[in-house]
Design a protein around this motif. Sequence first.
Motif, PDB file in Angstrom:
ATOM      1  N   UNK A   1      -2.324   2.541  -4.606  1.00  0.00           N
ATOM      2  CA  UNK A   1      -1.798   3.909  -4.459  1.00  0.00           C
ATOM      3  C   UNK A   1      -2.953   4.870  -4.234  1.00  0.00           C
ATOM      4  N   UNK A   2      -2.772   5.820  -3.329  1.00  0.00           N
ATOM      5  CA  UNK A   2      -3.778   6.861  -3.122  1.00  0.00           C
ATOM      6  C   UNK A   2      -3.653   7.470  -1.744  1.00  0.00           C
ATOM      7  N   UNK A   3      -4.401   8.547  -1.527  1.00  0.00           N
ATOM      8  CA  UNK A   3      -4.396   9.218  -0.236  1.00  0.00           C
ATOM      9  C   UNK A   3      -5.675   8.958   0.530  1.00  0.00           C
ATOM     10  N   UNK A   4      -5.884   9.736   1.585  1.00  0.00           N
ATOM     11  CA  UNK A   4      -7.074   9.575   2.402  1.00  0.00           C
ATOM     12  C   UNK A   4      -8.284  10.289   1.798  1.00  0.00           C
TER      13      UNK A   4
ATOM     14  N   UNK B   1      11.609  -6.317  -1.533  1.00  0.00           N
ATOM     15  CA  UNK B   1      12.453  -7.320  -0.886  1.00  0.00           C
ATOM     16  C   UNK B   1      11.683  -8.045   0.226  1.00  0.00           C
ATOM     17  N   UNK B   2      10.854  -7.335   0.934  1.00  0.00           N
ATOM     18  CA  UNK B   2      10.080  -7.943   2.011  1.00  0.00           C
ATOM     19  C   UNK B   2       9.001  -8.874   1.467  1.00  0.00           C
ATOM     20  N   UNK B   3       8.293  -8.417   0.447  1.00  0.00           N
ATOM     21  CA  UNK B   3       7.266  -9.267  -0.180  1.00  0.00           C
ATOM     22  C   UNK B   3       7.909 -10.514  -0.772  1.00  0.00           C
ATOM     23  N   UNK B   4       9.063 -10.333  -1.372  1.00  0.00           N
ATOM     24  CA  UNK B   4       9.800 -11.447  -1.963  1.00  0.00           C
ATOM     25  C   UNK B   4      10.138 -12.500  -0.910  1.00  0.00           C
ATOM     26  N   UNK B   5      10.308 -12.055   0.329  1.00  0.00           N
ATOM     27  CA  UNK B   5      10.671 -12.962   1.417  1.00  0.00           C
ATOM     28  C   UNK B   5       9.472 -13.409   2.242  1.00  0.00           C
ATOM     29  N   UNK B   6       8.276 -13.132   1.750  1.00  0.00           N
ATOM     30  CA  UNK B   6       7.090 -13.683   2.378  1.00  0.00           C
ATOM     31  C   UNK B   6       6.324 -12.774   3.305  1.00  0.00           C
ATOM     32  N   UNK B   7       6.755 -11.508   3.474  1.00  0.00           N
ATOM     33  CA  UNK B   7       5.997 -10.574   4.307  1.00  0.00           C
ATOM     34  C   UNK B   7       4.633 -10.339   3.653  1.00  0.00           C
ATOM     35  N   UNK B   8       3.596 -10.319   4.463  1.00  0.00           N
ATOM     36  CA  UNK B   8       2.237 -10.301   3.925  1.00  0.00           C
ATOM     37  C   UNK B   8       1.767  -8.913   3.499  1.00  0.00           C
ATOM     38  N   UNK B   9       2.040  -7.895   4.322  1.00  0.00           N
ATOM     39  CA  UNK B   9       1.478  -6.566   4.073  1.00  0.00           C
ATOM     40  C   UNK B   9       2.539  -5.514   4.361  1.00  0.00           C
ATOM     41  N   UNK B  10       2.774  -4.638   3.383  1.00  0.00           N
ATOM     42  CA  UNK B  10       3.733  -3.542   3.544  1.00  0.00           C
ATOM     43  C   UNK B  10       3.017  -2.241   3.207  1.00  0.00           C
ATOM     44  N   UNK B  11       3.064  -1.298   4.134  1.00  0.00           N
ATOM     45  CA  UNK B  11       2.493   0.024   3.870  1.00  0.00           C
ATOM     46  C   UNK B  11       3.597   1.060   3.891  1.00  0.00           C
ATOM     47  N   UNK B  12       3.609   1.901   2.871  1.00  0.00           N
ATOM     48  CA  UNK B  12       4.601   2.976   2.774  1.00  0.00           C
ATOM     49  C   UNK B  12       3.886   4.323   2.787  1.00  0.00           C
ATOM     50  N   UNK B  13       4.075   5.090   3.857  1.00  0.00           N
ATOM     51  CA  UNK B  13       3.607   6.469   3.886  1.00  0.00           C
ATOM     52  C   UNK B  13       4.693   7.340   3.275  1.00  0.00           C
TER      53      UNK B  13
ATOM     54  N   UNK C   1       0.853  -1.186   0.000  1.00  0.00           N
ATOM     55  CA  UNK C   1       0.000   0.000   0.000  1.00  0.00           C
ATOM     56  C   UNK C   1       0.891   1.239   0.000  1.00  0.00           C
ATOM     57  N   UNK C   2       0.883   1.964  -1.105  1.00  0.00           N
ATOM     58  CA  UNK C   2       1.657   3.202  -1.237  1.00  0.00           C
ATOM     59  C   UNK C   2       0.714   4.335  -0.840  1.00  0.00           C
ATOM     60  N   UNK C   3       0.852   4.797   0.381  1.00  0.00           N
ATOM     61  CA  UNK C   3      -0.096   5.762   0.960  1.00  0.00           C
ATOM     62  C   UNK C   3       0.404   7.188   0.735  1.00  0.00           C
TER      63      UNK C   3
ATOM     64  N   UNK D   1      -9.404   5.325   6.040  1.00  0.00           N
ATOM     65  CA  UNK D   1      -8.679   4.655   4.961  1.00  0.00           C
ATOM     66  C   UNK D   1      -7.837   3.495   5.483  1.00  0.00           C
ATOM     67  N   UNK D   2      -7.232   3.664   6.644  1.00  0.00           N
ATOM     68  CA  UNK D   2      -6.300   2.649   7.133  1.00  0.00           C
ATOM     69  C   UNK D   2      -6.914   1.641   8.096  1.00  0.00           C
ATOM     70  N   UNK D   3      -8.053   1.985   8.694  1.00  0.00           N
ATOM     71  CA  UNK D   3      -8.667   1.098   9.697  1.00  0.00           C
ATOM     72  C   UNK D   3     -10.154   0.861   9.473  1.00  0.00           C
ATOM     73  N   UNK D   4     -10.758   1.547   8.512  1.00  0.00           N
ATOM     74  CA  UNK D   4     -12.171   1.326   8.238  1.00  0.00           C
ATOM     75  C   UNK D   4     -13.123   2.008   9.200  1.00  0.00           C
ATOM     76  N   UNK D   5     -12.617   2.809  10.115  1.00  0.00           N
ATOM     77  CA  UNK D   5     -13.439   3.492  11.111  1.00  0.00           C
ATOM     78  C   UNK D   5     -12.782   4.833  11.447  1.00  0.00           C
ATOM     79  N   UNK D   6     -13.496   5.960  11.266  1.00  0.00           N
ATOM     80  CA  UNK D   6     -12.860   7.270  11.420  1.00  0.00           C
ATOM     81  C   UNK D   6     -12.653   7.761  12.845  1.00  0.00           C
ATOM     82  N   UNK D   7     -13.290   7.130  13.824  1.00  0.00           N
ATOM     83  CA  UNK D   7     -13.217   7.685  15.178  1.00  0.00           C
ATOM     84  C   UNK D   7     -12.736   6.682  16.229  1.00  0.00           C
ATOM     85  N   UNK D   8     -13.313   5.503  16.254  1.00  0.00           N
ATOM     86  CA  UNK D   8     -13.011   4.551  17.305  1.00  0.00           C
ATOM     87  C   UNK D   8     -11.793   3.695  16.946  1.00  0.00           C
TER      88      UNK D   8
END
Length: 477
Positions: free
Chosen positions: A371-374, A311-323, A63-65, A155-162
Amino acid sequence: MNFPHSSRREMLTRCGVGMGALGLAQLLGTSGQLTAHAKGADGLNPLAPKKPQFPAKAKHVIHIFANGGPSQVDTFDPKPLLAKYAGKPLPAANLKTERRTGAAFPSPFKFQKYGQSGLEVSEIFANTAKHIDDICVIRSMHADVPNHEPSFLLMNCGEPRQIRPSVGSWVTYGLGTENQNLPGFVAMCPGGFPLQEAQNWQAGFLPGIFQGSYVDTRNTDVEKLVEFVKNKTAPGPAQRKQLDLLAKMNAAHQAERPNDPQLEARIQSFELAYRMQSEASEAFDVSREPKHVLEAYGPGDQARSLLLARRLVERGVRFVQLSHGPVQPWDSHDDLEKEHRRLAGQIDKPIAALISDLKRLGLFEETLIIWGGEFGRTPVVELPTPGSNQGKVNGRDHNHWGFTVWMAGGGVKGGQAVGATDEFGFKAVENPVHVHDLHATILWLLGFDHEKFTYRYAGRDFRLTDVKGNVVKQVLA
């Protein structure tokens, strides 16, 4: 005689040498509340690889944030009619946004058609545009409010407040990870934290092991990228003995404080840190890449971050987020032309290199790139507001009514635009896609029905999409 206070859970644990707790576990198991997802595929390790609900192409997510909110009308949603009304009010009244806005503000950038699909892309993403036939551009995104904080969390958690689990936490909860010597979920941001900080990758009410591991990719030294990755005071066997003793002490401590996610996350982090010593030093060292690969990504923080993601995905990491950077760098209330050109210049070449690199390694079809913003930005100029901007009248305000997110790889049908904003790019009018719909689609591409992918907490079955969301079927290949 004074009797110490015992909780109900402690009573069940102690009653009949623990038989009460065993009975409770049996009840939870037969009722489906103690699932394989909570325990892990092997019944012990919650990060062990698990199968999704149904077969899917996507196995990893990058996720390219673009935190801060890039302008859709300056990137992937051209609106030539804005030039006709330049400096004039739009025919329809401006929609309500966070700050005062004025006349139409045409894009200062040129758009060009690319690929066999002929989709138009801004000149500031000319390198990414070379892969447009692999990209699905969702031009009809919309969120709830024009404010950063709740929109980041939505965008990142599906809930804007809680407090709710992040998307990456849900994904690792559902799928585990393929490499037990690296975190299943890595959150990167060069130079600091994005707005809302660790809440963007929080585990919420999920077990703490599913929280994202933060990495500051401005650092180039592996030992600074991953703090304490090497133990310089004790050899491996001695460390193992220390951790085994610590684990026993922590287990006793945790038994008196059940269901404390922060405590659980800290305990799990010790074991993960120990395992990471064997592999993280190599995985986070981009200098090991061939010269031609390094040149393809180019220099800078964004290039290093995306190369690390590969490199992380290549080694099996499931989820990578880049802000993109600390706080909200894409928040161009002033000097939009200068700032958007600068920011896109940092990420455009690395994105193109990432897609090419994943194809070269045979990972593109199993890696979902987002790719995208909030939210997006207004097609009209932001007016001077003391204390809010510099008063240059050359920027755009926040716009949650309509914006763009694109997806590629992992089961996505490329070379198409889904949905549309109005003729000026203000509001989603054709096939509107809410953030809940985006999340439902992400989960579907990973093999999960968002309505059936739940976690029981406080007497309720929670899900990433709350009680909303529909899969955007046009996105699917």
